[in-house]
Design a protein around this motif. Sequence first.
Motif, PDB file in Angstrom:
ATOM      1  N   ARG A 177       0.818  -1.228   0.000  1.00  0.00           N
ATOM      2  CA  ARG A 177       0.000   0.000   0.000  1.00  0.00           C
ATOM      3  C   ARG A 177       0.845   1.268   0.000  1.00  0.00           C
ATOM      4  NH1 ARG A 177      -5.600  -0.933   1.807  1.00  0.00           N
ATOM      5  NH2 ARG A 177      -6.060  -2.898   0.795  1.00  0.00           N
ATOM      6  N   GLN A 178       2.024   1.177  -0.650  1.00  0.00           N
ATOM      7  CA  GLN A 178       2.900   2.362  -0.637  1.00  0.00           C
ATOM      8  C   GLN A 178       2.275   3.553  -1.370  1.00  0.00           C
ATOM      9  OE1 GLN A 178       6.526   0.670  -2.208  1.00  0.00           O
ATOM     10  NE2 GLN A 178       5.998   1.001  -4.344  1.00  0.00           N
ATOM     11  N   ARG A 234      -3.558   6.493   1.039  1.00  0.00           N
ATOM     12  CA  ARG A 234      -4.125   7.678   1.697  1.00  0.00           C
ATOM     13  C   ARG A 234      -3.187   8.414   2.632  1.00  0.00           C
ATOM     14  NH1 ARG A 234      -9.044   4.080   3.456  1.00  0.00           N
ATOM     15  NH2 ARG A 234      -7.258   2.684   3.284  1.00  0.00           N
ATOM     16  N   TYR A 259      -1.541  11.462  -3.140  1.00  0.00           N
ATOM     17  CA  TYR A 259      -2.504  10.408  -3.498  1.00  0.00           C
ATOM     18  C   TYR A 259      -3.936  10.913  -3.323  1.00  0.00           C
ATOM     19  CZ  TYR A 259      -5.581   6.388  -3.085  1.00  0.00           C
ATOM     20  OH  TYR A 259      -6.637   5.526  -3.256  1.00  0.00           O
ATOM     21  N   ARG A 275      -6.735  11.107  -6.216  1.00  0.00           N
ATOM     22  CA  ARG A 275      -8.005  10.382  -6.073  1.00  0.00           C
ATOM     23  C   ARG A 275      -9.182  11.343  -6.222  1.00  0.00           C
ATOM     24  NH1 ARG A 275      -9.572   7.699  -0.456  1.00  0.00           N
ATOM     25  NH2 ARG A 275      -9.776   9.914  -0.072  1.00  0.00           N
ATOM     26  N   PHE A 277     -12.210   6.115  -5.593  1.00  0.00           N
ATOM     27  CA  PHE A 277     -11.181   5.082  -5.660  1.00  0.00           C
ATOM     28  C   PHE A 277     -11.301   4.205  -6.906  1.00  0.00           C
ATOM     29  CE2 PHE A 277     -10.133   0.611  -4.480  1.00  0.00           C
ATOM     30  CZ  PHE A 277      -8.751   0.734  -4.536  1.00  0.00           C
ATOM     31  N   ILE A 283       4.403  -1.243  -7.030  1.00  0.00           N
ATOM     32  CA  ILE A 283       3.297  -2.187  -7.247  1.00  0.00           C
ATOM     33  C   ILE A 283       2.178  -1.460  -7.974  1.00  0.00           C
ATOM     34  CG2 ILE A 283       2.392  -1.833  -4.890  1.00  0.00           C
ATOM     35  CD1 ILE A 283       1.559  -4.931  -5.112  1.00  0.00           C
ATOM     36  N   LEU A 284       1.732  -2.097  -9.032  1.00  0.00           N
ATOM     37  CA  LEU A 284       0.611  -1.590  -9.821  1.00  0.00           C
ATOM     38  C   LEU A 284      -0.486  -1.080  -8.897  1.00  0.00           C
ATOM     39  CD1 LEU A 284      -1.276  -1.590 -12.378  1.00  0.00           C
ATOM     40  CD2 LEU A 284      -1.794  -3.974 -11.787  1.00  0.00           C
ATOM     41  N   ALA A 310      -4.140  -0.857  -8.214  1.00  0.00           N
ATOM     42  CA  ALA A 310      -5.409  -1.473  -8.611  1.00  0.00           C
ATOM     43  C   ALA A 310      -5.992  -2.065  -7.332  1.00  0.00           C
ATOM     44  CB  ALA A 310      -5.182  -2.546  -9.664  1.00  0.00           C
ATOM     45  N   ASP A 311      -6.865  -3.059  -7.424  1.00  0.00           N
ATOM     46  CA  ASP A 311      -7.389  -3.695  -6.226  1.00  0.00           C
ATOM     47  C   ASP A 311      -7.738  -5.152  -6.513  1.00  0.00           C
ATOM     48  OD1 ASP A 311      -8.316  -2.726  -3.359  1.00  0.00           O
ATOM     49  OD2 ASP A 311      -9.713  -4.275  -4.020  1.00  0.00           O
ATOM     50  N   ILE A 312      -7.678  -5.978  -5.467  1.00  0.00           N
ATOM     51  CA  ILE A 312      -7.999  -7.394  -5.660  1.00  0.00           C
ATOM     52  C   ILE A 312      -9.481  -7.604  -5.998  1.00  0.00           C
ATOM     53  CG2 ILE A 312      -6.144  -8.140  -4.085  1.00  0.00           C
ATOM     54  CD1 ILE A 312      -8.449  -9.012  -2.143  1.00  0.00           C
ATOM     55  N   PHE A 358     -17.529   1.172  -2.853  1.00  0.00           N
ATOM     56  CA  PHE A 358     -16.807   1.386  -1.600  1.00  0.00           C
ATOM     57  C   PHE A 358     -17.574   2.385  -0.752  1.00  0.00           C
ATOM     58  CE2 PHE A 358     -13.555  -0.720  -3.973  1.00  0.00           C
ATOM     59  CZ  PHE A 358     -12.729  -1.310  -3.029  1.00  0.00           C
ATOM     60  N   PHE A 378      -0.232  -7.796  -9.487  1.00  0.00           N
ATOM     61  CA  PHE A 378      -0.788  -8.593  -8.384  1.00  0.00           C
ATOM     62  C   PHE A 378      -2.226  -8.995  -8.641  1.00  0.00           C
ATOM     63  CE2 PHE A 378      -3.931  -5.940  -6.234  1.00  0.00           C
ATOM     64  CZ  PHE A 378      -3.637  -4.666  -6.719  1.00  0.00           C
ATOM     65  N   TYR A 426     -14.830 -12.191   0.036  1.00  0.00           N
ATOM     66  CA  TYR A 426     -15.544 -10.928  -0.226  1.00  0.00           C
ATOM     67  C   TYR A 426     -16.765 -11.167  -1.112  1.00  0.00           C
ATOM     68  CZ  TYR A 426     -11.686  -8.323   1.868  1.00  0.00           C
ATOM     69  OH  TYR A 426     -10.770  -7.827   2.750  1.00  0.00           O
ATOM     70  N   SER A 436      -4.930 -12.666   1.898  1.00  0.00           N
ATOM     71  CA  SER A 436      -5.000 -11.953   3.178  1.00  0.00           C
ATOM     72  C   SER A 436      -5.706 -12.743   4.268  1.00  0.00           C
ATOM     73  CB  SER A 436      -5.718 -10.623   2.977  1.00  0.00           C
ATOM     74  OG  SER A 436      -5.054  -9.881   1.987  1.00  0.00           O
ATOM     75  N   HIS A 485       1.948  -6.032   6.731  1.00  0.00           N
ATOM     76  CA  HIS A 485       0.652  -5.784   6.095  1.00  0.00           C
ATOM     77  C   HIS A 485       0.712  -4.357   5.554  1.00  0.00           C
ATOM     78  CE1 HIS A 485      -4.003  -6.595   6.359  1.00  0.00           C
ATOM     79  NE2 HIS A 485      -3.518  -6.755   5.143  1.00  0.00           N
TER      80      HIS A 485
HETATM   81  C1  LIG Z   1      -7.980  -7.417   1.029  1.00  0.00           C
HETATM   82  C2  LIG Z   1      -7.402  -6.512  -0.035  1.00  0.00           C
HETATM   83  C3  LIG Z   1      -8.105  -5.506  -0.761  1.00  0.00           C
HETATM   84  N1  LIG Z   1      -7.204  -4.938  -1.629  1.00  0.00           N
HETATM   85  C4  LIG Z   1      -5.987  -5.503  -1.491  1.00  0.00           C
HETATM   86  C5  LIG Z   1      -6.091  -6.531  -0.520  1.00  0.00           C
HETATM   87  C6  LIG Z   1      -5.003  -7.497  -0.138  1.00  0.00           C
HETATM   88  C7  LIG Z   1      -3.998  -6.908   0.772  1.00  0.00           C
HETATM   89  C8  LIG Z   1      -4.534  -6.583   2.146  1.00  0.00           C
HETATM   90  O1  LIG Z   1      -4.863  -7.524   2.884  1.00  0.00           O
HETATM   91  O2  LIG Z   1      -4.586  -5.390   2.455  1.00  0.00           O
HETATM   92  C9  LIG Z   1      -4.767  -5.234  -2.231  1.00  0.00           C
HETATM   93  C10 LIG Z   1      -4.497  -3.866  -2.694  1.00  0.00           C
HETATM   94  N2  LIG Z   1      -5.285  -2.752  -2.590  1.00  0.00           N
HETATM   95  C11 LIG Z   1      -4.656  -1.687  -3.146  1.00  0.00           C
HETATM   96  C12 LIG Z   1      -3.434  -2.145  -3.699  1.00  0.00           C
HETATM   97  C13 LIG Z   1      -2.562  -1.250  -4.545  1.00  0.00           C
HETATM   98  C14 LIG Z   1      -1.157  -1.409  -4.532  1.00  0.00           C
HETATM   99  C15 LIG Z   1      -0.450  -1.035  -3.254  1.00  0.00           C
HETATM  100  O3  LIG Z   1      -0.053   0.151  -3.127  1.00  0.00           O
HETATM  101  O4  LIG Z   1      -0.209  -1.924  -2.423  1.00  0.00           O
HETATM  102  C16 LIG Z   1      -3.312  -3.499  -3.386  1.00  0.00           C
HETATM  103  C17 LIG Z   1      -2.177  -4.461  -3.663  1.00  0.00           C
HETATM  104  C18 LIG Z   1      -5.148  -0.310  -3.214  1.00  0.00           C
HETATM  105  C19 LIG Z   1      -6.213   0.118  -2.309  1.00  0.00           C
HETATM  106  N3  LIG Z   1      -7.355  -0.562  -1.980  1.00  0.00           N
HETATM  107  C20 LIG Z   1      -8.146   0.205  -1.179  1.00  0.00           C
HETATM  108  C21 LIG Z   1      -7.488   1.456  -0.970  1.00  0.00           C
HETATM  109  C22 LIG Z   1      -8.054   2.628  -0.183  1.00  0.00           C
HETATM  110  C23 LIG Z   1      -9.119   3.263  -1.010  1.00  0.00           C
HETATM  111  C24 LIG Z   1      -9.179   4.759  -0.893  1.00  0.00           C
HETATM  112  O5  LIG Z   1      -8.288   5.442  -1.420  1.00  0.00           O
HETATM  113  O6  LIG Z   1     -10.149   5.237  -0.320  1.00  0.00           O
HETATM  114  C25 LIG Z   1      -6.286   1.408  -1.674  1.00  0.00           C
HETATM  115  C26 LIG Z   1      -5.253   2.487  -1.814  1.00  0.00           C
HETATM  116  C27 LIG Z   1      -9.493  -0.160  -0.658  1.00  0.00           C
HETATM  117  C28 LIG Z   1      -9.705  -1.536  -0.213  1.00  0.00           C
HETATM  118  N4  LIG Z   1      -9.456  -2.651  -0.948  1.00  0.00           N
HETATM  119  C29 LIG Z   1      -9.737  -3.764  -0.195  1.00  0.00           C
HETATM  120  C30 LIG Z   1     -10.241  -3.349   1.059  1.00  0.00           C
HETATM  121  C31 LIG Z   1     -10.651  -4.266   2.184  1.00  0.00           C
HETATM  122  C32 LIG Z   1     -10.243  -1.965   1.030  1.00  0.00           C
HETATM  123  C33 LIG Z   1     -10.802  -1.059   2.089  1.00  0.00           C
HETATM  124  C34 LIG Z   1      -9.941  -0.989   3.263  1.00  0.00           C
HETATM  125  C35 LIG Z   1      -8.980   0.122   3.141  1.00  0.00           C
HETATM  126  O7  LIG Z   1      -9.469   1.216   2.811  1.00  0.00           O
HETATM  127  O8  LIG Z   1      -7.779  -0.060   3.392  1.00  0.00           O
HETATM  128  C36 LIG Z   1      -9.541  -5.152  -0.647  1.00  0.00           C
END
Ligand SMILES: Cc1c2[nH]c(c1CCC(=O)O)Cc1[nH]c(c(CCC(=O)O)c1C)Cc1[nH]c(c(CCC(=O)O)c1C)Cc1[nH]c(c(C)c1CCC(=O)O)C2
Length: 343
Positions: free
Chosen positions: A25-26, A29, A34, A38, A44, A71-72, A74-76, A89, A142, A152, A207, A323
């Motif tokens: 998550r480098q 927010r 960032y 956004r 998002f 890391i790209l 995007a989201d899983i 969201f 990823f 989910y 996760s 994490h």
């Molecule tokens: C379970 C999971 C998700 N997404 C992801 C996982 C696996 C890793 C982990 O366990 O954290 C993976 C993920 N999500 C995101 C990335 C981008 C790359 C990175 O910088 O790592 C990656 C690799 C961006 C994101 N994905 C999300 C954000 C925040 C959204 C925002 O900007 O409001 C980002 C930057 C949102 C997201 N996406 C997801 C959740 C549960 C949430 C909400 C919780 C939260 O806000 O942290 C699903």
Amino acid sequence: MTDKKKLLRSLAGEAMDVPPVWLMRQAGRYLPEYRATRAQAGDFLSLCYNPELAAEVTLQPIRRFGFDASILFADILLIPQALGADLWFVTGEGPRLSTITSAADMAGMKTKDDIHETLNPIYETVRILAEELPKDVTLIGFAGAPWTVATYMIAGQGTPDQAPAHKLREEDPTTFDALMDLITEATIEYLDQQVKAGAEVVKLFDSWAGSLKGAAFDKYALAPAKRIISELKARHPDLPVIAFPREAGDKYIGFAKAVGADCLAIDTAVDVKWAAENLQVDGCVQGNLDPKLMITGGEELASEARRIRDALKGGPHVFNLGHGITPQADPENVHVLLEAIRS
Ligand SMILES: Cc1c2[nH]c(c1CCC(=O)O)Cc1[nH]c(c(CCC(=O)O)c1C)Cc1[nH]c(c(CCC(=O)O)c1C)Cc1[nH]c(c(C)c1CCC(=O)O)C2
């Protein structure tokens, strides 16, 4: 001969005094730039599907901090959406999805061949990044591992104990297995396209692997990872893969070898001395600083970072958190961390 990028050297098995560093998550927010991008995208998901802006937020932490890998962005959960699930969201709460709990729900899903229509913008983001990243920075693609993505899709949101997914796998294994198969097949095609677009490494995020115990772990965490990795490596023999079966505990032992991963990412609960003895024997280990230290910082952060680095320097190591970095993290602490590891 060109010098091989630092992250790729670690993934290939080289031990170094100063490991390559990147943070889960480098892009996110905790960075004001960032939040600004956004806002420009609207929200998002619009950011994820806007290749120029998604590439921009991917590059922001590289410019600011000089990480060894990117890391790209995007989201899983884009895979469920590409398979036909509704996804949105809720601010302050997290993701919401339409649910899959029956054979009838499964019948409404799209196929693995339909996903690219939704996911094409992600491949475009990868192509932009492959052009624009500094030459010494490795690009990681990823996807979520099938079990985590399924949790989910079944619950329609994040769940602390993944109870709805466990219930479905026990009470309606036919539907559950069909869902796992669909996600597995879609994930192979999705990652294949990311690699074709320029991703140099891929990471599988499981996760919620920690809530699978015993034979269920082998069936739903290990077996799908193995299937995805072996198919990707058949198509791209030199592709390094990072596996992250988070909170797997003793099940981390032998996991990388069993699934064919080049690197095993570990969570914060894993003792690094134990990891050096039990996990690094199979190759590279990635981890595992507690993300909370990125909020508090100071000497505690610096000394803990050095402790992890030194415990794992006898074998291949990629420095990372256990994490994702949280929105409350102080960006200044990333400088503290990098200074501690690199000096
Ligand atoms: C379970 C999971 C998700 N997404 C992801 C996982 C696996 C890793 C982990 O366990 O954290 C993976 C993920 N999500 C995101 C990335 C981008 C790359 C990175 O910088 O790592 C990656 C690799 C961006 C994101 N994905 C999300 C954000 C925040 C959204 C925002 O900007 O409001 C980002 C930057 C949102 C997201 N996406 C997801 C959740 C549960 C949430 C909400 C919780 C939260 O806000 O942290 C699903």
